[in-house]
Design a protein around this motif. Sequence first.
Motif, mmCIF file in Angstrom:
data_model
loop_
_atom_site.group_PDB
_atom_site.id
_atom_site.type_symbol
_atom_site.label_atom_id
_atom_site.label_comp_id
_atom_site.label_asym_id
_atom_site.label_seq_id
_atom_site.Cartn_x
_atom_site.Cartn_y
_atom_site.Cartn_z
ATOM 1 N N LEU A 118 0.826 -1.210 0.000
ATOM 2 C CA LEU A 118 0.000 0.000 0.000
ATOM 3 C C LEU A 118 0.862 1.261 0.000
ATOM 4 C CD1 LEU A 118 -2.913 -0.935 2.423
ATOM 5 C CD2 LEU A 118 -3.054 -0.508 -0.033
ATOM 6 N N TYR B 73 -6.654 0.515 -4.603
ATOM 7 C CA TYR B 73 -5.422 -0.235 -4.357
ATOM 8 C C TYR B 73 -5.737 -1.652 -3.907
ATOM 9 C CZ TYR B 73 -3.478 4.471 -4.265
ATOM 10 O OH TYR B 73 -3.133 5.754 -4.559
ATOM 11 N N TRP B 74 -6.740 -1.802 -3.053
ATOM 12 C CA TRP B 74 -7.133 -3.140 -2.600
ATOM 13 C C TRP B 74 -7.600 -3.977 -3.788
ATOM 14 C CZ3 TRP B 74 -12.114 -5.202 -2.833
ATOM 15 C CH2 TRP B 74 -12.224 -6.468 -2.267
ATOM 16 N N MET C 260 2.130 1.782 -3.501
ATOM 17 C CA MET C 260 1.085 2.273 -4.397
ATOM 18 C C MET C 260 0.756 3.744 -4.111
ATOM 19 S SD MET C 260 -1.318 -1.046 -4.655
ATOM 20 C CE MET C 260 -2.020 -0.858 -6.269
ATOM 21 N N LEU C 261 0.757 4.145 -2.847
ATOM 22 C CA LEU C 261 0.536 5.549 -2.512
ATOM 23 C C LEU C 261 1.648 6.435 -3.081
ATOM 24 C CD1 LEU C 261 -0.748 5.289 1.157
ATOM 25 C CD2 LEU C 261 -1.987 6.267 -0.767
ATOM 26 N N LEU D 43 -4.546 -5.015 -5.751
ATOM 27 C CA LEU D 43 -3.771 -6.044 -5.061
ATOM 28 C C LEU D 43 -4.481 -7.395 -5.064
ATOM 29 C CD1 LEU D 43 -2.383 -4.079 -1.991
ATOM 30 C CD2 LEU D 43 -1.087 -5.002 -3.903
ATOM 31 N N ASP E 240 1.155 6.690 -6.833
ATOM 32 C CA ASP E 240 0.015 7.569 -7.098
ATOM 33 C C ASP E 240 0.406 9.032 -6.917
ATOM 34 O OD1 ASP E 240 -2.770 8.032 -7.682
ATOM 35 O OD2 ASP E 240 -3.046 8.457 -5.549
ATOM 36 N N ARG F 263 -9.058 5.823 -2.805
ATOM 37 C CA ARG F 263 -7.731 5.346 -3.198
ATOM 38 C C ARG F 263 -7.439 3.974 -2.593
ATOM 39 N NH1 ARG F 263 -3.575 9.669 -1.576
ATOM 40 N NH2 ARG F 263 -5.204 10.297 -0.152
#
Length: 73
Positions: free
Chosen positions: A14, A43-44, A17-18, A47, A21, A39
């Motif tokens: 996570l 992302y979940w 990904m943040l 994943l 982003d 967001r």
Amino acid sequence: MGTLGLLLLLVTALALMLTIDRTLNAIWRVQRRRPFAQRILVYWAALTLGPLALGVSVSLTSYALSAPRAWSG
């Protein structure tokens, strides 16, 4: 993998990904970011569905490559 390792892997994914982003938003000069909950949901989904889609793709490809051999005798 233990529960702690799985949790740390999820947190690391996570965080990555943040970061991606945030960087893409800076590159494209996005003025208004998505809400945090949206967001995290995206992302979940990535994943969860990404590895699932990859597994289905590999399975279908291996079936498609082995099927002609089975049909020929």
